[in-house]
Scaffold this active site. Structure first.
Site, PDB file in Angstrom:
ATOM      1  N   LYS A  18       0.857  -1.183   0.000  1.00 51.30           N
ATOM      2  CA  LYS A  18       0.000   0.000   0.000  1.00 51.30           C
ATOM      3  C   LYS A  18       0.891   1.230   0.000  1.00 51.30           C
ATOM      4  O   LYS A  18       2.046   1.167   0.431  1.00 51.30           O
ATOM      5  CB  LYS A  18      -0.871  -0.004   1.260  1.00 51.30           C
ATOM      6  CG  LYS A  18      -2.092   0.894   1.170  1.00 51.30           C
ATOM      7  CD  LYS A  18      -3.265   0.223   0.490  1.00 51.30           C
ATOM      8  CE  LYS A  18      -4.400   1.200   0.244  1.00 51.30           C
ATOM      9  NZ  LYS A  18      -5.605   0.540  -0.262  1.00 51.30           N
TER      10      LYS A  18
ATOM     11  N   ASP B  78      -7.081   4.527  -4.460  1.00 47.01           N
ATOM     12  CA  ASP B  78      -7.739   4.387  -3.150  1.00 47.01           C
ATOM     13  C   ASP B  78      -8.348   5.764  -2.876  1.00 47.01           C
ATOM     14  O   ASP B  78      -8.561   6.543  -3.833  1.00 47.01           O
ATOM     15  CB  ASP B  78      -6.719   3.968  -2.062  1.00 47.01           C
ATOM     16  CG  ASP B  78      -7.378   3.593  -0.735  1.00 47.01           C
ATOM     17  OD1 ASP B  78      -7.975   2.517  -0.653  1.00 47.01           O
ATOM     18  OD2 ASP B  78      -7.311   4.387   0.228  1.00 47.01           O
TER      19      ASP B  78
HETATM   20  P1  NDP Z   1     -13.091   7.908  -2.555  1.00 43.21           P
HETATM   21  O1  NDP Z   1     -12.041   8.903  -2.341  1.00 43.21           O
HETATM   22  O2  NDP Z   1     -13.650   7.682  -3.906  1.00 43.21           O
HETATM   23  O3  NDP Z   1     -14.329   8.179  -1.582  1.00 43.21           O
HETATM   24  C1  NDP Z   1     -14.211   8.234  -0.199  1.00 43.21           C
HETATM   25  C2  NDP Z   1     -15.530   8.762   0.339  1.00 43.21           C
HETATM   26  O4  NDP Z   1     -15.526   8.712   1.763  1.00 43.21           O
HETATM   27  C3  NDP Z   1     -15.773  10.206  -0.048  1.00 43.21           C
HETATM   28  O5  NDP Z   1     -17.155  10.412  -0.210  1.00 43.21           O
HETATM   29  C4  NDP Z   1     -15.246  10.967   1.156  1.00 43.21           C
HETATM   30  O6  NDP Z   1     -15.834  12.233   1.326  1.00 43.21           O
HETATM   31  C5  NDP Z   1     -15.673  10.048   2.266  1.00 43.21           C
HETATM   32  N1  NDP Z   1     -14.807  10.213   3.427  1.00 43.21           N
HETATM   33  C6  NDP Z   1     -13.458  10.158   3.468  1.00 43.21           C
HETATM   34  N2  NDP Z   1     -13.026  10.391   4.707  1.00 43.21           N
HETATM   35  C7  NDP Z   1     -14.132  10.592   5.446  1.00 43.21           C
HETATM   36  C8  NDP Z   1     -14.359  10.876   6.810  1.00 43.21           C
HETATM   37  N3  NDP Z   1     -13.324  11.008   7.661  1.00 43.21           N
HETATM   38  N4  NDP Z   1     -15.645  11.000   7.243  1.00 43.21           N
HETATM   39  C9  NDP Z   1     -16.683  10.864   6.388  1.00 43.21           C
HETATM   40  N5  NDP Z   1     -16.523  10.619   5.077  1.00 43.21           N
HETATM   41  C10 NDP Z   1     -15.272  10.465   4.626  1.00 43.21           C
HETATM   42  O7  NDP Z   1     -12.496   6.526  -1.968  1.00 43.21           O
HETATM   43  P2  NDP Z   1     -12.983   5.050  -2.226  1.00 43.21           P
HETATM   44  O8  NDP Z   1     -14.453   5.008  -2.391  1.00 43.21           O
HETATM   45  O9  NDP Z   1     -12.115   4.458  -3.252  1.00 43.21           O
HETATM   46  O10 NDP Z   1     -12.561   4.361  -0.844  1.00 43.21           O
HETATM   47  C11 NDP Z   1     -13.451   4.276   0.274  1.00 43.21           C
HETATM   48  C12 NDP Z   1     -12.960   3.185   1.206  1.00 43.21           C
HETATM   49  O11 NDP Z   1     -12.944   1.924   0.510  1.00 43.21           O
HETATM   50  C13 NDP Z   1     -11.546   3.356   1.755  1.00 43.21           C
HETATM   51  O12 NDP Z   1     -11.473   2.803   3.050  1.00 43.21           O
HETATM   52  C14 NDP Z   1     -10.715   2.495   0.801  1.00 43.21           C
HETATM   53  O13 NDP Z   1      -9.508   2.074   1.399  1.00 43.21           O
HETATM   54  C15 NDP Z   1     -11.666   1.340   0.596  1.00 43.21           C
HETATM   55  N6  NDP Z   1     -11.416   0.525  -0.590  1.00 43.21           N
HETATM   56  C16 NDP Z   1     -11.438   1.070  -1.840  1.00 43.21           C
HETATM   57  C17 NDP Z   1     -11.247   0.274  -2.950  1.00 43.21           C
HETATM   58  C18 NDP Z   1     -11.369   0.814  -4.327  1.00 43.21           C
HETATM   59  O14 NDP Z   1     -11.303  -0.003  -5.279  1.00 43.21           O
HETATM   60  N7  NDP Z   1     -11.560   2.100  -4.542  1.00 43.21           N
HETATM   61  C19 NDP Z   1     -10.931  -1.156  -2.811  1.00 43.21           C
HETATM   62  C20 NDP Z   1     -11.010  -1.652  -1.463  1.00 43.21           C
HETATM   63  C21 NDP Z   1     -11.218  -0.820  -0.405  1.00 43.21           C
HETATM   64  P3  NDP Z   1     -15.450  13.514   0.381  1.00 43.21           P
HETATM   65  O15 NDP Z   1     -16.268  13.295  -0.866  1.00 43.21           O
HETATM   66  O16 NDP Z   1     -15.864  14.687   1.173  1.00 43.21           O
HETATM   67  O17 NDP Z   1     -13.976  13.411   0.149  1.00 43.21           O
END
Ligand code: NDP
Length: 437
Positions: A115, A155
């Site tokens: 990572k 991510d």
């Molecule tokens: P994105 O950046 O696309 O989206 C993250 C979302 O979560 C955004 O809406 C963001 O808000 C919100 N967010 C982030 N931090 C916070 C917080 N502290 N409180 C509330 N909301 C928050 O990321 P992903 O969707 O790719 O990833 C989401 C999760 O899934 C992570 O834990 C990642 O590690 C995990 N993951 C992702 C994979 C992938 O293929 N993308 C694969 C496996 C796991 P805002 O819009 O305001 O930034």
């Protein structure tokens, strides 16, 4: 780099895994001790820390910290995403890399765990600033990665735009056109269905879980947190299976939409405009917008049958778990990495809630990344249906292997233990076979 040197998230992840491996560890204690297997498993093979200087639109030089933790290559080249978010530090990257080792093992595909990322915040930056940052980041990272060595992906904060800039710079420096990154655009080696894969995979495995317990998504009310890549496609797939998804959230607030989230509008707001959820509420009369307030429990106060946390680590704590149980939640499956705290997980499981941890339930993303690597190696592109069918089969197999492992070790229905044991055994076997390295 010294930010939070105690690395609490890493210790939390290791504690969860080792506690649930207790039966296996006790049965093999002498051998594991002699070979220091657990010490080797919890120590990254390599940790790379670097400076990322770049110039902002005002001509000012900015400096961020870059990280790549190559955790374990026993079963394949390091594989795992890059996270760009101000909260990133070494402990966060180590926790994510550690989880990735077991997750990748569960996919049954030949990928090790790693990572990386940076404390750079893409929010509010111009495209040129993001490009300048990505080019500088890759100018150091390129020497540590390669299609057969280490293959990063996206991510939090790293989507198609960032992967494009990173890929362009890698190719420019190395002069090789290879599948060194996944999550690429479709015109330059990306895989169909990769964008959708984590969210779809989460819903596929949740569907298996529900079916195994004699029910389905049909007519269920679902609460989702997050509004990013994972959340959007989990909402879309759950709705296509007949569920009504009534919530989503971002870092500043959350939406309750009793009519069901309008996914096309959400995509427009988040993927195209990169705006806040207030914009969603402004365009949708059925939606209520709630500003995020410290100490309030957001989406988890809404009555639902299934909860899918898809935002970030430790976003669902004990109080949230109590609210969900009081509202009669039936299943919680993690889309994000470690979104549920240890005590919240225990509370849910103790109260009979079906629970699948992220390393199993969000593995569809990395599995489809591995399918992207296969397509790049054979220089072919598979159809959306072909990739989606393979993803569906992989998620069904993960469900089968975690439920069987739980049963075999006397913990039927404990999918956390099942996931940790099933993921661990393959890695441990490969490490033993390869000697003391
Ligand atoms: P994105 O950046 O696309 O989206 C993250 C979302 O979560 C955004 O809406 C963001 O808000 C919100 N967010 C982030 N931090 C916070 C917080 N502290 N409180 C509330 N909301 C928050 O990321 P992903 O969707 O790719 O990833 C989401 C999760 O899934 C992570 O834990 C990642 O590690 C995990 N993951 C992702 C994979 C992938 O293929 N993308 C694969 C496996 C796991 P805002 O819009 O305001 O930034």
């Amino acid at each position: 780099v010294a930010q939070n040197p105690a690395q609490p998230e890493f210790h939390q992840a290791v504690k969860e895994v080792l506690e649930s491996l207790r039966v296996v560890i006790e049965a093999n204690e002498e051998e594991y001790r002699k070979e220091a297997l657990l010490e080797r498993l919890t120590t990254p093979e390599r940790q790379i820390l670097f400076r990322v200087p770049w110039v902002d639109d005002k001509g000012q030089v900015q400096v961020n910290n870059g990280f790549r933790v190559q955790f374990n290559s026993a079963i394949g080249p390091y594989k795992g995403g890059l996270r760009f978010h101000p909260s990133v530090n070494l402990g966060i990257i180590k926790f994510l890399g550690f989880e990735q080792v077991f997750k990748n093992s569960l996919t049954s595909l030949p990928i090790g765990g790693g990572k990386g990322g940076s404390d750079f915040d893409p929010k509010g930056k111009s495209d040129r600033e993001v490009m300048a940052f990505c080019q500088s980041f890759m100018t150091e990272l390129y020497r540590h990665i390669g299609a057969d060595t280490d293959v990063p992906a996206g991510d939090i904060g790293v989507g198609g735009r960032e992967i494009g800039y990173l890929y362009g710079q890698y190719k420019r420096i190395r002069d090789v056109y290879e599948g060194v990154l996944t999550g690429k655009g479709l015109t330059y080696g990306g895989s169909l269905a990769r964008t959708e894969a984590t969210g779809y995979g989460l819903v596929y495995i949740t569907d298996e879980l529900l079916k195994d317990h004699g029910t389905s998504f049909e007519g269920k009310t679902v609460a989702v947190s997050g509004a990013g890549n994972v959340a959007i496609y989990a909402i879309q797939k759950a709705q296509s299976l007949g569920a009504k998804v009534v919530t989503c959230s971002d870092s500043t607030g959350w939406i309750y939409d009793p009519e069901g989230i309008d996914v096309e509008l959400l995509k427009e707001v988040k993927e195209v405009k990169r705006a806040r959820l207030t914009e969603y509420a402004a365009q949708r009369s059925s939606a209520e917008y709630h500003e995020k307030k410290n100490g309030e429990h957001g989406v988890w106060t809404v009555k639902c049958d299934v909860a899918l946390p898809c935002a970030t680590q430790n976003e669902l704590d004990l109080e949230d778990a109590k609210a969900l149980v009081a509202n009669g939640v039936y299943a919680v499956c993690e889309g994000a990495n470690m979104p549920t705290t240890l005590d919240a997980t225990k509370y849910l499981q103790d109260n009979g809630v079906l629970f699948i941890c992220g390393k199993a339930s969000n593995a569809g993303g990395v599995a489809t990344s591995a399918l992207e690597m296969s397509q790049n190696s054979e220089r072919l592109s598979w159809s959306f249906e072909e990739v989606d069918n393979k993803l569906h089969d992989i998620m069904k197999n993960i469900y089968k292997s975690i439920s069987e492992a739980a049963k075999q070790y006397g913990k039927e229905g404990d999918y956390v233990t099942g996931a940790n044991i099933a993921g661990f055994l393959k890695v441990a076997e490969a490490m033993k076979a390869q000697g003391i390295v």
